[in-house]
Design an enzyme around this catalytic site. Structure first.
Site, short mmCIF file in Angstrom:
data_model
loop_
_atom_site.label_atom_id
_atom_site.label_comp_id
_atom_site.label_asym_id
_atom_site.label_seq_id
_atom_site.Cartn_x
_atom_site.Cartn_y
_atom_site.Cartn_z
N CYS A 273 0.79 -1.23 0.00
CA CYS A 273 0.00 0.00 0.00
C CYS A 273 0.82 1.28 0.00
CB CYS A 273 -0.97 0.04 1.18
SG CYS A 273 -1.32 -1.53 1.92
N ARG A 302 6.64 -11.11 5.68
CA ARG A 302 6.17 -10.89 7.04
C ARG A 302 6.77 -11.95 7.93
NH1 ARG A 302 -0.24 -9.72 5.75
NH2 ARG A 302 0.18 -8.04 4.27
N ASP A 322 -2.47 -8.01 -5.29
CA ASP A 322 -2.94 -6.85 -4.56
C ASP A 322 -3.50 -5.80 -5.51
OD1 ASP A 322 -3.32 -5.43 -2.29
OD2 ASP A 322 -1.21 -4.96 -1.92
N HIS A 324 -5.28 -1.55 -5.19
CA HIS A 324 -5.88 -0.48 -4.40
C HIS A 324 -6.80 0.32 -5.30
CE1 HIS A 324 -2.31 -1.58 -2.08
NE2 HIS A 324 -3.14 -1.43 -1.07
N LYS A 404 -14.54 -4.81 6.27
CA LYS A 404 -14.07 -5.63 5.15
C LYS A 404 -15.03 -6.76 4.86
CE LYS A 404 -11.43 -8.90 7.92
NZ LYS A 404 -10.20 -9.68 8.04
N HIS A 450 -8.38 -1.72 -0.22
CA HIS A 450 -7.39 -2.75 -0.58
C HIS A 450 -8.18 -3.98 -1.02
CE1 HIS A 450 -4.46 -0.77 2.19
NE2 HIS A 450 -5.51 -0.64 2.98
#
Length: 575
Positions: A273, A302, A322, A324, A404, A450
């Site tokens: 992002c 991560r 991904d 946006h 979400k 997202h």
RNA sequence: GCCAAUGUAGCUCAGUUGGUAGAGCAGCUCAUUCGUAAUGAGCAGGUCAUCGGUUCAAAUCCGAUCAUUGGCUCCA
């Protein structure tokens, strides 16, 4: 036979298991023993360390108790009585559970044989009605699921109405084992992890690479078709970026440690992002250019805790599909609907048709205006309805930065996988001061969403492998056609046929080993290759190939052009 | 990170009460040129996860570490 709901049967089975535990390990302190989606468990605190052999012993005690058909007796007693009863048995966890029961609510115990348990019920009438059960595994579990609490020992089991249903379930577990993506990944040489690279870091082997390439190509094409632009952004970024995004404040534990170069700290990205926002920030934006849809196959890292890593499904480095979406408040509803439809289409192409939605709303601690939350939630709900999805609502289950929708897809053997996520963000636009100029000439804060449709390529690949049990549909199969010459005399013909097919865009390999045809067939079938083309003396003379299709079986000798047609059609299906 | 189990050849596994390793498959070589789920023979392949300890002697017993597995927890 019995007409009790499955949960009741399982809960009673849990009690019978606890009774067996009490019999074999009398000093045990009990916690709780609920039913679950596919069975039950009970948590115990005892000095004895449970070992797998204990499960057999417990199971035979359970069978005996079941055969005795002992009644489940409901005892309603006062709080004081309950307390002294539990105290006398040194049941400290039960005492705490007792304290949780609101004043005024009835306090009930259920007794079955020697075992008395604080329990809301309901239960079956007697221990003979607890169905067909099986104990499965021993595990550790924190008391009340909190890391700081002591660890209890948990036994998982399952129970069904009858032997037959139990067997069906156990067969399903067997089936799941057979299609375990880790096993197939090794057997089919799809991916690996290396000690010297690190845990949770996936290495895609050539065959996995061929599949991934297909997935990515398809994904890119579809994104362009759906009005997205594709971005490429770096893998690392300066600490400043992560300071602004808030990751260093909230998320640092899950980030790989920084590398210092020239007195600057660079972090490997855990998310894409902030980079996409940098693209937005390159200049001013008018409401006329919104919505912006920017997608990236962005590889992020991560530092997940060691104990949670699992094959491709839970890893430390992964490529998110991904995107946006940056838009005005007026556009949000349409945009969400578009994303949902896009996702459903995508999953259908990969062979998944049963999909459910889960909506998570505003938690206690949250950022962003309440009205924006409401609009966002409404738009999510409307979109879900328009797409005809079944939706469960998790009240207060959203992240602090926005509501979400998650989609869960069902696979070929009925398991649900969480995949697509569509997530509002009221936090980052604020932190990075994203604005657009509206029709009124004023600056406004855009909405940012997202979304990931497949989730990550690694996880998606794992799900895909398990769903098709390694038999990838023709459009994805790493090897679509394998050509098997019967003797060396046909090597040249096989090679030129392979060249021809490759030129047509098929993924083709040949098996030139001096093996018998039976062995070559066997190996090709074990690799789940959709089309096997045998070429011997007769075929060379006739300009044909003897084809075995994974789907249709032996087709005998057919002209090469017919094979090409067949493969083309099957590839076009995108099952 | 926590609880538990596991770690032997590329893979799947065997290895009795401690006496320095074995099979099948895969690989390589040779022979076989074969018609729809395994051709035969031979060869090679292991610091028994790593490090340390006990012992005359450790794959085997003990400890630590790493990894994997089943869970818990986490997944802003």
């Amino acid at each position: 036979m019995s007409s009790y709901p499955l949960e009741t049967i399982r809960h009673s089975a849990a009690h019978i298991m606890a009774a067996a535990v009490k019999e074999l390990f009398p000093d045990t302190r009990f916690d709780i023993g609920p039913s679950t989606d596919d069975g039950f468990y009970y948590d115990f605190d005892m000095d004895h360390r449970l070992v797998p052999e204990d499960l057999e012993k417990l199971e035979s005690v359970m069978k005996r108790i079941s055969a005795e058909k002992l009644p489940f007796k409901k005892l309603e007693i006062s709080r004081a009585e309950a307390e002294s009863l539990l105290k006398s048995q040194n049941q400290k966890y039960k005492l705490e559970r007792l304290a949780d029961i609101p004043e005024g609510e009835a306090i009930t115990f259920y007794q079955c044989g020697e075992f008395v348990d604080l329990c809301r019920g309901p239960h079956v009438e007697n221990s003979g009605q607890a169905g067909a059960f099986r104990l499965l595994t021993i595990a550790g579990s924190y008391y009340r699921g909190k890391e700081t609490n002591p660890m209890l020992q948990r036994i998982y089991g399952t129970a069904f109405e009858n032997e037959k249903a139990l067997r069906v379930h156990l067969n399903m577990l067997e089936e799941a084992k057979k299609r375990d993506h880790r096993k197939l990944g090794k057997e089919l040489e799809l991916f690996t992890v290396a000690d010297d690279v690190g845990p949770g870091l996936i290495i895609w082997q050539p065959k996995g690479g061929r599949i991934r390439n297909q997935i990515e190509n398809f994904w890119r094409e579809e994104h362009y078709k759906n009005g997205y632009e594709l971005l490429y952004t770096p893998h690392i970024g300066l600490s400043n970026l992560w300071q602004t995004s808030g990751h260093l404040d909230f998320y640092k534990d899950a980030m790989y440690s920084p590398m210092e170069v020239d007195k600057n700290d660079y972090y490997v990205k855990p998310m894409n992002c902030p980079f996409h926002i940098q693209v937005y920030k390159t200049r001013n934006h008018s409401y006329r250019e919104l919505p912006l849809r920017w997608a990236e196959l962005g590889t992020v890292y991560r530092f997940e805790k060691g104990g949670v890593l699992h094959g491709l499904l839970r890893v430390r480095g992964f490529t998110q599909d991904d995107a946006h979406i940056i838009c005005t408040p007026e556009q949000i509803e349409d945009e969400i609907e578009r994303v949902l439809k896009f996702s459903l289409y995508m999953w259908k192409c990969f062979g998944f048709n049963e999909i459910n939605a889960y909506l998570a709303t505003r938690p206690e601690k949250a950022v962003g205006e309440e009205s924006r939350w409401e609009q966002a939630i409404t738009s999510l709900e409307k979109a879900v309805n328009k797409c005809g999805l079944k939706c469960e609502v998790d009240k207060g289950g959203g992240a602090f930065y926005g509501p979400k929708i998650d989609l869960k897809v069902k696979d070929a053997i009925g398991r649900e996988w969480q995949t697509t996520t569509i997530q509002f963000d009221f936090n980052l636009p604020e932190r990075f001061d994203m604005t657009y100029v509206g029709a009124d000439g004023q600056k406004h804060r855009p909405y940012m969403v997202h979304r990931a449709l497949l989730g990550s390529l690694e996880r998606f690949f794992g799900i895909l492998i398990e769903n098709c049990a390694g038999a990838f549909p023709a459009w994805l199969a790493p090897e679509q056609i394998r050509i098997l010459p019967i003797t060396e005399d046909q090597h040249a013909s096989a090679a030129s046929l392979a060249d021809k097919l490759r030129e047509l865009g098929f993924r083709v390999d040949t098996d030139m080993r001096t093996e018998k045809i039976g062995a070559k067939i066997r190996d090709a079938r074990n690799l789940r290759i959709p089309f096997i083309a045998v070429i011997g003396e007769k075929e060379v003379a006739a300009g044909t190939v003897s084809v075995r299709s994974r789907r249709e079986g032996e087709l005998g000798a057919i002209p090469v052009d017919t094979l090409i047609e067949k493969v083309k059609n099957e590839v076009a299906e995108k099952l």
